[in-house]
Design a protein around this motif. Structure first.
Motif, PDB file in Angstrom:
ATOM      1  N   ASN A   1       0.806  -1.221   0.000  1.00  0.00           N
ATOM      2  CA  ASN A   1       0.000   0.000   0.000  1.00  0.00           C
ATOM      3  C   ASN A   1       0.840   1.272   0.000  1.00  0.00           C
ATOM      4  O   ASN A   1       0.406   2.309   0.489  1.00  0.00           O
ATOM      5  CB  ASN A   1      -0.917  -0.003   1.231  1.00  0.00           C
ATOM      6  CG  ASN A   1      -1.927  -1.129   1.187  1.00  0.00           C
ATOM      7  OD1 ASN A   1      -2.794  -1.159   0.325  1.00  0.00           O
ATOM      8  ND2 ASN A   1      -1.815  -2.062   2.112  1.00  0.00           N
ATOM      9  N   PHE A   2       2.051   1.182  -0.540  1.00  0.00           N
ATOM     10  CA  PHE A   2       2.922   2.358  -0.541  1.00  0.00           C
ATOM     11  C   PHE A   2       2.294   3.530  -1.279  1.00  0.00           C
ATOM     12  O   PHE A   2       2.338   4.673  -0.791  1.00  0.00           O
ATOM     13  CB  PHE A   2       4.273   2.000  -1.169  1.00  0.00           C
ATOM     14  CG  PHE A   2       5.158   3.187  -1.371  1.00  0.00           C
ATOM     15  CD1 PHE A   2       5.905   3.690  -0.324  1.00  0.00           C
ATOM     16  CD2 PHE A   2       5.239   3.818  -2.614  1.00  0.00           C
ATOM     17  CE1 PHE A   2       6.725   4.803  -0.499  1.00  0.00           C
ATOM     18  CE2 PHE A   2       6.052   4.926  -2.798  1.00  0.00           C
ATOM     19  CZ  PHE A   2       6.793   5.419  -1.733  1.00  0.00           C
ATOM     20  N   GLN A   3       1.721   3.276  -2.447  1.00  0.00           N
ATOM     21  CA  GLN A   3       1.163   4.375  -3.237  1.00  0.00           C
ATOM     22  C   GLN A   3       0.101   5.131  -2.461  1.00  0.00           C
ATOM     23  O   GLN A   3       0.098   6.371  -2.422  1.00  0.00           O
ATOM     24  CB  GLN A   3       0.562   3.834  -4.538  1.00  0.00           C
ATOM     25  CG  GLN A   3       1.578   3.283  -5.525  1.00  0.00           C
ATOM     26  CD  GLN A   3       0.916   2.758  -6.789  1.00  0.00           C
ATOM     27  OE1 GLN A   3      -0.183   3.162  -7.117  1.00  0.00           O
ATOM     28  NE2 GLN A   3       1.594   1.872  -7.489  1.00  0.00           N
ATOM     29  N   LYS A   4      -0.794   4.398  -1.820  1.00  0.00           N
ATOM     30  CA  LYS A   4      -1.885   5.031  -1.082  1.00  0.00           C
ATOM     31  C   LYS A   4      -1.350   5.853   0.086  1.00  0.00           C
ATOM     32  O   LYS A   4      -1.818   6.975   0.337  1.00  0.00           O
ATOM     33  CB  LYS A   4      -2.850   3.956  -0.580  1.00  0.00           C
ATOM     34  CG  LYS A   4      -4.089   4.508   0.095  1.00  0.00           C
ATOM     35  CD  LYS A   4      -5.019   3.384   0.515  1.00  0.00           C
ATOM     36  CE  LYS A   4      -5.576   2.657  -0.696  1.00  0.00           C
ATOM     37  NZ  LYS A   4      -6.595   1.650  -0.307  1.00  0.00           N
ATOM     38  N   GLY A   5      -0.362   5.315   0.807  1.00  0.00           N
ATOM     39  CA  GLY A   5       0.184   6.046   1.945  1.00  0.00           C
ATOM     40  C   GLY A   5       1.067   7.211   1.523  1.00  0.00           C
ATOM     41  O   GLY A   5       1.043   8.280   2.145  1.00  0.00           O
ATOM     42  N   TYR A   6       1.837   7.026   0.449  1.00  0.00           N
ATOM     43  CA  TYR A   6       2.767   8.072   0.007  1.00  0.00           C
ATOM     44  C   TYR A   6       2.014   9.321  -0.429  1.00  0.00           C
ATOM     45  O   TYR A   6       2.460  10.447  -0.168  1.00  0.00           O
ATOM     46  CB  TYR A   6       3.618   7.538  -1.141  1.00  0.00           C
ATOM     47  CG  TYR A   6       4.685   8.493  -1.615  1.00  0.00           C
ATOM     48  CD1 TYR A   6       5.954   8.495  -1.038  1.00  0.00           C
ATOM     49  CD2 TYR A   6       4.433   9.395  -2.650  1.00  0.00           C
ATOM     50  CE1 TYR A   6       6.945   9.367  -1.471  1.00  0.00           C
ATOM     51  CE2 TYR A   6       5.413  10.266  -3.089  1.00  0.00           C
ATOM     52  CZ  TYR A   6       6.668  10.247  -2.496  1.00  0.00           C
ATOM     53  OH  TYR A   6       7.639  11.124  -2.924  1.00  0.00           O
ATOM     54  N   GLN A   7       0.879   9.161  -1.081  1.00  0.00           N
ATOM     55  CA  GLN A   7       0.134  10.306  -1.600  1.00  0.00           C
ATOM     56  C   GLN A   7      -0.341  11.242  -0.490  1.00  0.00           C
ATOM     57  O   GLN A   7      -0.501  12.444  -0.711  1.00  0.00           O
ATOM     58  CB  GLN A   7      -1.047   9.812  -2.427  1.00  0.00           C
ATOM     59  CG  GLN A   7      -0.632   9.118  -3.717  1.00  0.00           C
ATOM     60  CD  GLN A   7      -1.775   8.418  -4.413  1.00  0.00           C
ATOM     61  OE1 GLN A   7      -2.916   8.465  -3.949  1.00  0.00           O
ATOM     62  NE2 GLN A   7      -1.478   7.758  -5.528  1.00  0.00           N
ATOM     63  N   ILE A   8      -0.528  10.704   0.703  1.00  0.00           N
ATOM     64  CA  ILE A   8      -0.979  11.534   1.821  1.00  0.00           C
ATOM     65  C   ILE A   8       0.123  12.486   2.265  1.00  0.00           C
ATOM     66  O   ILE A   8      -0.146  13.627   2.684  1.00  0.00           O
ATOM     67  CB  ILE A   8      -1.435  10.628   2.992  1.00  0.00           C
ATOM     68  CG1 ILE A   8      -2.675   9.832   2.565  1.00  0.00           C
ATOM     69  CG2 ILE A   8      -1.713  11.437   4.248  1.00  0.00           C
ATOM     70  CD1 ILE A   8      -3.130   8.839   3.591  1.00  0.00           C
ATOM     71  N   TYR A   9       1.366  12.045   2.162  1.00  0.00           N
ATOM     72  CA  TYR A   9       2.500  12.848   2.637  1.00  0.00           C
ATOM     73  C   TYR A   9       3.204  13.606   1.520  1.00  0.00           C
ATOM     74  O   TYR A   9       4.116  14.379   1.784  1.00  0.00           O
ATOM     75  CB  TYR A   9       3.508  11.934   3.345  1.00  0.00           C
ATOM     76  CG  TYR A   9       2.936  11.289   4.591  1.00  0.00           C
ATOM     77  CD1 TYR A   9       2.960  11.952   5.795  1.00  0.00           C
ATOM     78  CD2 TYR A   9       2.373  10.018   4.527  1.00  0.00           C
ATOM     79  CE1 TYR A   9       2.427  11.372   6.939  1.00  0.00           C
ATOM     80  CE2 TYR A   9       1.837   9.431   5.657  1.00  0.00           C
ATOM     81  CZ  TYR A   9       1.862  10.110   6.861  1.00  0.00           C
ATOM     82  OH  TYR A   9       1.324   9.533   7.981  1.00  0.00           O
ATOM     83  N   GLU A  10       2.776  13.405   0.289  1.00  0.00           N
ATOM     84  CA  GLU A  10       3.433  14.044  -0.846  1.00  0.00           C
ATOM     85  C   GLU A  10       3.171  15.543  -0.858  1.00  0.00           C
ATOM     86  O   GLU A  10       2.043  15.996  -0.627  1.00  0.00           O
ATOM     87  CB  GLU A  10       2.937  13.414  -2.149  1.00  0.00           C
ATOM     88  CG  GLU A  10       3.759  13.753  -3.353  1.00  0.00           C
ATOM     89  CD  GLU A  10       3.335  12.936  -4.561  1.00  0.00           C
ATOM     90  OE1 GLU A  10       4.124  12.869  -5.526  1.00  0.00           O
ATOM     91  OE2 GLU A  10       2.232  12.372  -4.543  1.00  0.00           O
ATOM     92  N   LYS A  11       4.207  16.321  -1.130  1.00  0.00           N
ATOM     93  CA  LYS A  11       4.065  17.761  -1.193  1.00  0.00           C
ATOM     94  C   LYS A  11       3.265  18.158  -2.436  1.00  0.00           C
ATOM     95  O   LYS A  11       3.348  17.514  -3.477  1.00  0.00           O
ATOM     96  CB  LYS A  11       5.441  18.424  -1.226  1.00  0.00           C
ATOM     97  CG  LYS A  11       6.262  18.192   0.034  1.00  0.00           C
ATOM     98  CD  LYS A  11       7.637  18.817  -0.102  1.00  0.00           C
ATOM     99  CE  LYS A  11       8.480  18.529   1.126  1.00  0.00           C
ATOM    100  NZ  LYS A  11       9.857  19.089   1.008  1.00  0.00           N
TER     101      LYS A  11
END
Length: 373
Positions: free
Chosen positions: A243-253
């Motif tokens: 689930n990296f994509q889903k989690g990364y998008q939350i923290y992406e600038k």
């Protein structure tokens, strides 16, 4: 332990256990309905189930190889070489036609290099096979075929154009020749010839690197910083494997959002900890400790040393990419680890230590030390 960790993420837990250690946007998938107080650790159960099946297949192959005899493990090497040769031939045909030849429809993904979707992963398969090719030439008496195979691998690495693959290919070749030749029967002329070839390869590698930017803006460093931000908020449980994509998008600038999205951290260690939490970090450290211990115990066996070199450089490559998330390289990784941790090599070395060569009818025989008295 890895399988158990993934399985834990698929067990419904009370939401109170997750609310204090996870951000509100990553509370997990509810069990059965939104009204229930049970949540999964994984924020995407389907992706985590896929990861579980992936790891189960790799673990089963690893355990199966451990059950084989030493001679049977040696007999698997030609099958590994055939896989590398097939990928190499496919890559050679592609690179000879054009710089960008994509094959669609043959496999579930678009083939871009060899039989891989990613040329970096294709390069990883090439450079992890180098220690085995060197071993095959130095210890199996096939110096000519081993040298030709080594040249072919290095040429393909240059053609693939992967910066990490080019650098690692150079390093692993030099170290393999030095590390493995200390106990081989090959003359110094053969070693000198190999180093001359490496010098030529170095010039080609430098040309490849000089033609590209070393670290483009908004590259892997930014991916790592964003992933670390996610790890800080989810260190206890992780967000669930796959689930990296889903989690990364939350923290992406906001300024980093483009038409192309970030699918992986390009650092497998950070991505595993982001998805698995502190327990995953512990398992990584525990594995590295086991690997170091196995190398110290079994460093005299040439095949195990070759496998250790391949594993080591694949782990180095994982610092800037995600090679082990492809099944081909994951199975190769399992095979190499099975060689490293196989107890049969240590037993055979112990038997050899208790044997001595004696003259018999004009030849030499290995007999137990006790028998010489």
């Amino acid at each position: 332990m890895a399988v158990a960790l993934i399985g834990l993420q698929l067990i419904p837990l009370p939401i109170a256990m997750l609310s204090g250690v996870r951000p509100p946007l990553l509370q997990g998938v509810p069990w059965l309905s939104d009204e229930t107080s049970l949540r999964f650790i994984s924020v995407g159960v389907g992706r985590t189930v896929e990861c579980l099946l992936f790891v189960l297949a790799v673990a089963a192959f690893f355990l199966a190889v451990l059950r084989l005899r030493v001679d049977q493990v040696h007999a698997l090497l030609p099958f590994f070489f055939m896989g590398v040769i097939c990928n190499g031939l496919a890559g050679a045909i592609q690179f000879s036609l054009s710089d960008d030849v994509a094959i669609k429809g043959l496999l579930p993904f678009t083939i871009n290099a060899g039989l891989f979707a990613n040329r970096n992963h294709f390069s990883a398969l090439l450079f992890v096979s180098i220690p085995f090719v060197v071993y095959y030439g130095l210890f199996r008496g096939h110096l000519l075929s081993g040298a030709l195979g080594l040249v072919a691998l290095l040429v393909l690495l240059l053609a693939a154009g992967s910066r990490a693959g080019t650098l690692i290919g150079l390093a692993i070749t030099v170290i393999s020749v030095v590390f493995l030749s200390t106990r081989s029967r090959v003359s110094g002329f053969g070693i000198v010839a190999i180093f001359i070839g490496l010098s030529i390869y170095t010039m080609g590698a430098w040309t490849t690197l000089d033609a590209r930017e070393v670290d483009p803006a908004f590259g892997r460093a930014e991916f790592a910083r964003t992933t670390i931000d996610g790890i800080k908020d989810n260190l206890v449980t992780g967000i669930g494997f796959g689930n990296f994509q889903k989690g990364y998008q939350i923290y992406e600038k906001e300024g980093m959002i483009y038409r192309f999205y970030v699918n992986h951290a390009h650092n497998d260690y950070l991505e595993i900890v982001f998805e698995g939490g502190i327990v995953a970090a512990f398992l990584i450290a525990f594995y590295l400790l086991l690997l170091t211990s196995a190398f110290v115990r079994n460093r005299r066996e040439p095949l195990q040393r070759a496998a250790f070199l391949s594993v080591f450089f694949l782990l180095v490559h994982s610092l800037v990419d995600y090679p082990l998330r492809t099944m081909a390289l994951a199975m190769t990784f399992a095979f190499m680890n099975a060689i490293i941790f196989h107890k049969g090599f240590a037993d055979r070395s112990a038997k050899k230590a208790n044997m001595v060569e004696v003259e018999h009818n004009g030849g030499k025989l290995l007999v137990p030390v006790e028998a010489t008295s």
